[in-house]
Scaffold this active site. Structure first.
Site, PDB file in Angstrom:
ATOM      1  NE  ARG A 190      -4.389 -10.068  -6.523  1.00  0.00           N
ATOM      2  CZ  ARG A 190      -4.915 -11.260  -5.905  1.00  0.00           C
ATOM      3  NH1 ARG A 190      -5.008 -11.153  -4.474  1.00  0.00           N
ATOM      4  NH2 ARG A 190      -4.991 -12.262  -6.726  1.00  0.00           N
ATOM      5  CG  HIS A 204      -1.869  -6.239  -7.543  1.00  0.00           C
ATOM      6  ND1 HIS A 204      -2.620  -6.376  -8.565  1.00  0.00           N
ATOM      7  CD2 HIS A 204      -2.892  -5.314  -6.511  1.00  0.00           C
ATOM      8  CE1 HIS A 204      -3.828  -5.860  -8.247  1.00  0.00           C
ATOM      9  NE2 HIS A 204      -3.675  -5.303  -7.286  1.00  0.00           N
ATOM     10  N   GLY A 205       1.826  -8.235  -8.859  1.00  0.00           N
ATOM     11  CA  GLY A 205       3.025  -8.404  -9.087  1.00  0.00           C
ATOM     12  C   GLY A 205       3.723  -7.897 -10.208  1.00  0.00           C
ATOM     13  CB  CYS A 237       0.041  -9.142 -12.852  1.00  0.00           C
ATOM     14  SG  CYS A 237      -1.622  -9.188 -13.545  1.00  0.00           S
TER      15      CYS A 237
END
Length: 485
Positions: free
Chosen positions: A269, A326-327, A369
């Site tokens: 990221r 992140h997701g 996300c």
């Protein structure tokens, strides 16, 4: 504190931009020649005093001006506040609806829109360079191209750049037409009641002159808004003054930032350090005790949340948790790619699990996300307890956009608007609404075409207004960029 001392306190917190805004709003009240010669906010106050528009017993106009330009925190010097003024201005106002409509256009126009409007209006070059929209409006009025009932030139220019701004002009025109019609009817009724049977020897004023006089006498006594009109200048809903969360304890509170950039499977990221730095600076400025934890696995995140939920928050006003990672749908990922539901994160700070935060606001800002397969999608995470706000960078089922050098759209917009709006006394929901607008207007281009947009989504169970106290010193930017990408 005497009145002049209060004026000095107000003046000390106003900027040069505020001065230009105040001068523009006063154009119908003070001669333009005198306004152009004014170089400081204190000089403006003196001019208002000379014109019997401001004194110790008559400061309603100044309160109205501060309210319009968004300097709500300064209203305390006049013994009032945002919510009181919101209701007062529904009954009585001094700044004309026309002048306020123009000011709203100025507040909402972008630099790119201004360039387009300048081109359309064909303003001479000597007036065009480095001009603000307020100066453009003044030029149009001075050259008889713009007035209360002469809006065609402005409408044509604005129509090319923004339907929202054009709608503000149309709303104003509709409201003004309605008010004139109501005044005409009322004047006819009053004329019938007051006219004697024999009028041969009387000089009867023309209908138009009587209407103009009546409007000037009653404009500040009547509400000018159509009950079905929804524009911000109206603020029509008659609500009681809301309760506000207490923010006067010994400490403001902890701000925990969890910042993940390197993962087992997912891409790095890049740019997240910009977000983490901006959040650190902003929440430190807001009086929070900021602690940042980097590169945490799912279990380490759980351990960290447990640690903060067990702290004693008795002498603290609130709690903030920012998670950059992140997701997927309704969840975030640790650096080991293990999933943690957002509902689990919130539960660590429920009244049952963290008694010293009970009844206090708990804010969670999730930059991740939320994309997943359709089968996995569900409702966005909602808190199950009171006094919670969850700010999601993207709606469920959608990506969240991050620039490798400048950070994410959402966190950058959040920080920028906190810096801009907290000193004006705005509450957190108003700030997040502005964040929604800013992010929704951004566009990600690929191969010359728009390929992606983003819409944040806050959800909350707050029971009161949450207003961060104005910091004692201005925010010093660490150099973050606010440009689109």
């Amino acid at each position: 504190m005497d009145f002049n001392t209060r004026l000095i306190s107000i003046e000390s917190e106003l900027t040069q931009e505020d001065l230009e805004s105040l001068k523009f709003l006063c154009l119908d009240l003070v001669s333009s020649k005198k306004l152009l010669a004014i170089r400081s906010n204190l000089d403006l106050f003196k001019e208002l005093q000379k014109n019997s528009l401001l004194d110790e017993d008559q400061y309603e106009l100044l309160a109205e001006l501060l309210y319009i330009i968004g300097q709500h925190s300064l209203l305390k010097h006049l013994g009032t506040d945002k919510w009181t003024m919101q209701n007062t201005l529904k009954r009585k106002r001094t700044v004309s609806l026309y002048r306020r409509m123009l000011f709203e256009l100025y507040e909402n126009i972008s630099s790119e829109d201004l360039k387009t409007i300048l081109f359309i209006l064909n303003i001479p070059k000597k007036y065009e360079e480095n001009k603000t929209f307020l100066e453009v409006l003044y030029y149009l009025e001075k050259n008889d191209q713009l007035s209360e009932d002469k809006l065609d030139v402005l409408e044509k220019a604005v129509a090319k750049v923004s339907p929202d701004l054009l709608r503000k002009i149309k709303d104003y025109s509709r409201i003004r037409d309605k008010e004139i019609q109501e005044a005409r009817l009322q004047c006819e009724d009053e004329y019938d009641d007051k006219t004697p049977l024999s009028i041969e020897a009387q000089e009867v004023p023309s209908e138009d002159a009587e209407i103009v006089q009546h409007i000037s006498e009653t404009a500040n006594e009547k509400g000018l808004m159509d009950e079905n009109t929804e524009i911000s200048m109206a603020e029509l809903s008659l609500t009681e003054q809301p309760e506000i969360y207490s923010m006067d304890r010994k400490h403001r509170g902890y701000c925990l930032i969890i910042n993940n950039s390197v993962f087992v499977k997912h891409v790095v990221r890049l740019g997240t350090e910009k977000d983490a730095a901006f959040l650190t600076n902003v929440f430190t400025w807001l009086g929070m005790d900021v602690e940042i934890r980097n590169e945490l696995s799912a279990q380490e995140i759980r351990d960290c949340l447990t640690e903060f939920s067990k702290k004693d928050h008795t002498e603290r006003d609130c709690f903030v948790c920012c998670i950059l990672t992140h997701g997927k749908s309704r969840a975030i990922l640790g650096t080991d790619d293990e999933v943690i539901p957002i509902s689990e994160i919130i539960a660590y700070f429920s009244p049952k699990n963290c008694t010293t935060l009970a009844g206090k606001p708990k804010l969670f800002f999730i930059q991740a996300c939320q994309y997943s397969s359709c089968a996995e999608r569900g409702a966005s995470p909602m808190p199950n307890d009171a006094d919670v706000l969850v700010g999601m960078s993207a709606m469920d089922g959608h990506y969240s956009i991050r620039h490798s050098l400048k950070g994410t759209w959402y966190i950058q917009a959040l920080c920028e608007n906190l810096v801009k709006m907290v000193p004006k006394g705005e509450d957190i929901l108003s700030i997040l609404t502005k964040v929604n607008k800013d992010v929704s207007e951004k566009e990600y281009f690929m191969n010359g075409k728009i390929s992606m947009k983003q819409m944040p989504q806050p959800s909350y169970t707050l029971l009161k207004k949450l207003v961060f106290p104005k910091p004692p010193t201005p925010f010093k930017s660490p150099g973050q960029q606010a440009n689109d990408f």
